[in-house]
Structures are given as C-alpha cells and as structure tokens.
Design an enzyme around this catalytic site. Structure first.
Site, short mmCIF file in Angstrom:
data_model
loop_
_atom_site.label_atom_id
_atom_site.label_comp_id
_atom_site.label_asym_id
_atom_site.label_seq_id
_atom_site.Cartn_x
_atom_site.Cartn_y
_atom_site.Cartn_z
N HIS A 1 0.82 -1.21 0.00
CA HIS A 1 0.00 0.00 0.00
C HIS A 1 0.86 1.26 0.00
CE1 HIS A 1 -3.76 -2.10 0.63
NE2 HIS A 1 -3.34 -2.66 1.76
N CYS B 1 -0.31 1.40 -5.89
CA CYS B 1 -1.31 2.23 -6.57
C CYS B 1 -0.79 3.65 -6.78
CB CYS B 1 -2.60 2.27 -5.76
SG CYS B 1 -3.47 0.69 -5.72
N ARG C 1 -0.95 2.26 -11.73
CA ARG C 1 0.04 1.63 -10.85
C ARG C 1 1.41 2.29 -11.06
NH1 ARG C 1 -4.17 0.17 -9.45
NH2 ARG C 1 -5.00 -1.95 -9.23
#
Length: 254
Positions: A151, A219, A228
């Site tokens: 993340h 992301c 991405r």
C-alpha cells in the site's frame, strides 16, 4: 421632587406577544449546520485513518521487522549455517500470508522495515503483514522477476515513498539466511491491466530471464487506484547472515 419612574417596555400595550414555536428556525440553516458537522467529522476521520492510524501501523511494521531480525540473529548464533559458497541460496516458497522476509530500503529511513509475506491478498497479507510477494513470480536472487506489492496509504503505507527512489538506491530483502541486495534502476506508470510487469522479464513476453529483477508495485496516485507505479531494481549481491549486515543498509544522505 423625585423623578417619575421609567415605564416598563411594552407597558400599557396590553397582552405580550407570544413567540411562535418555530419562529426564527431556518431549515436551510439547520441543514447547513448538519453538513458542517458532517464535514468536520469526516475530516477528523481522514486525519485518523490517513495520518495517525498509518503512523501507528508504520511503527508496528518497523517493530515487527526489527523483532524478526533479532530472532534470526539469535537462531544463526545457536545454529550456525555452513560457510557460504557460490550462488545465492534458494529461499523456500512461502504460503499465502506466511512471513518469510523483511523489506528494507534505506532511502525510506534508517529504521524502516516491512515484513514480507507470501501472496498479495488484502485480508491475509497486504493489510496485515505489510508487503506481499506475487506467488507466481521468482524468489530473491533467482533469475527472473521477484515481484512485490504494498500500500501507499493506509495499513502502514509501506510503499508510500516509492516515488522518491533514486537510481542506485539499495532495495534489500532480509531473510533468515542473509541479505539480498538489489539496486533501483527506474520506474514507470501503467494501467491496472498491465500485468506484464510481472513477467520473468518485465514487459516482455516469452523472453528467457538471465538477470534477477525486483519489481515493486503500488497504486498511483496516492489515495487512488487509477493506475500503478512500478519500480524496478537489479540484483547485486547476497550477504550471508554470518557475515553481518551489508553496507547496502547504511543510511543514505541527501
């Protein structure tokens, strides 16, 4: 002679006018206050979720990585491994959610560490361990693509600084056996459908791998899944645990 008393307000005007129950009440004003309160609560939630909670989880991941390092050091002293010779060792393939390594990137801070687990499911790996390994890609030091995901916001945001990497920065995978050092080369931005970044030779189909590559995926932009960000590095060396931490883990300047 004393002054005449001042007449009370409304004196002599008969009965006082009673205020109507909803006089002065504005539906628009009340709705505005509700929206303002909701906005404040939403802002407080975002501060908690995207800053405070991330800060707490980031610290927990750093601590978990440090604990793993200490445990591996202890195990190595109690059960010394044979002298290292030749190519980097082959790491056993982890199952989904199984922590098997630490990701260390000096550019992200001297104390930075993120536990690395098998698989990239949110429930078992990314939201709990920190960094996940795409199970259908290679393992550290092997020819081909060692691809990871993490993340950039929430759950400790272990790849929050991935866009700050500079050419030559160390990307180190710490395992019980030792440290695999990669060097950052370049990044690119791709749509979520560009799964060929996970190929043995990233972005190339049906090409035999001759080098060991690390691929970090996350992301982009932060707080969005529109595309991405992909960061690549090339394998440089393996350092056995018996030899101590490699120089590639030294703090970076600038």
């Amino acid at each position: 002679m004393p002054a005449a008393p001042v007449a009370a307000a409304g004196a002599g005007s008969g009965k006082r006018r009673r205020k109507r129950p909803f006089e002065g009440f504005s539906v628009i004003g009340a709705f505005g206050e509700i929206l303002l309160t909701a906005g404040v609560l939403m802002l407080l939630y975002l501060v908690w979720q995207l800053w405070y909670n991330d800060m707490v989880e980031r610290g927990q991941q750093d601590g978990a990585a440090a604990s793993l390092s200490q445990q591996w050091d202890k195990d190595a002293k109690e059960n010394p491994a044979p002298a290292f010779e030749g190519a980097a060792p082959v790491i056993p393939t982890p199952v989904d959610g199984e922590t098997f390594a630490n990701l260390r990137i000096p550019r992200f801070g001297e104390s930075y560490g993120a536990p690395l687990a098998g698989g990239v499911s949110k429930a078992k790996t990314l939201d709990k361990a920190g960094i996940g390994h795409y199970s259908d890609t290679q393992l550290p030091g092997q020819p081909g693509n060692f691809a990871l995901a993490g993340h950039r916001n929430t759950h400790g945001a272990p790849l929050n600084q991935v866009a700050n990497l500079r050419v030559g920065d160390a990307i180190v995978i710490e395992t019980p056996e030792g440290w695999f050092t990669y060097r950052y080369r370049n990044s690119e931005y791709v749509p979520p459908t560009a799964v060929d970044v996970l190929n043995a030779v990233p972005r190339e189909d049906s090409v035999a791998a001759t080098q060991s590559v690390i691929t970090l995926t996350s992301c982009n932009p932060i707080m969005s899944t529109a595309e991405r960000i992909i960061a690549y590095g090339l394998f440089e060396s393996f350092t056995p645990r018996a030899d101590g931490a490699p120089k590639s883990l030294n703090p970076v300047e600038g």
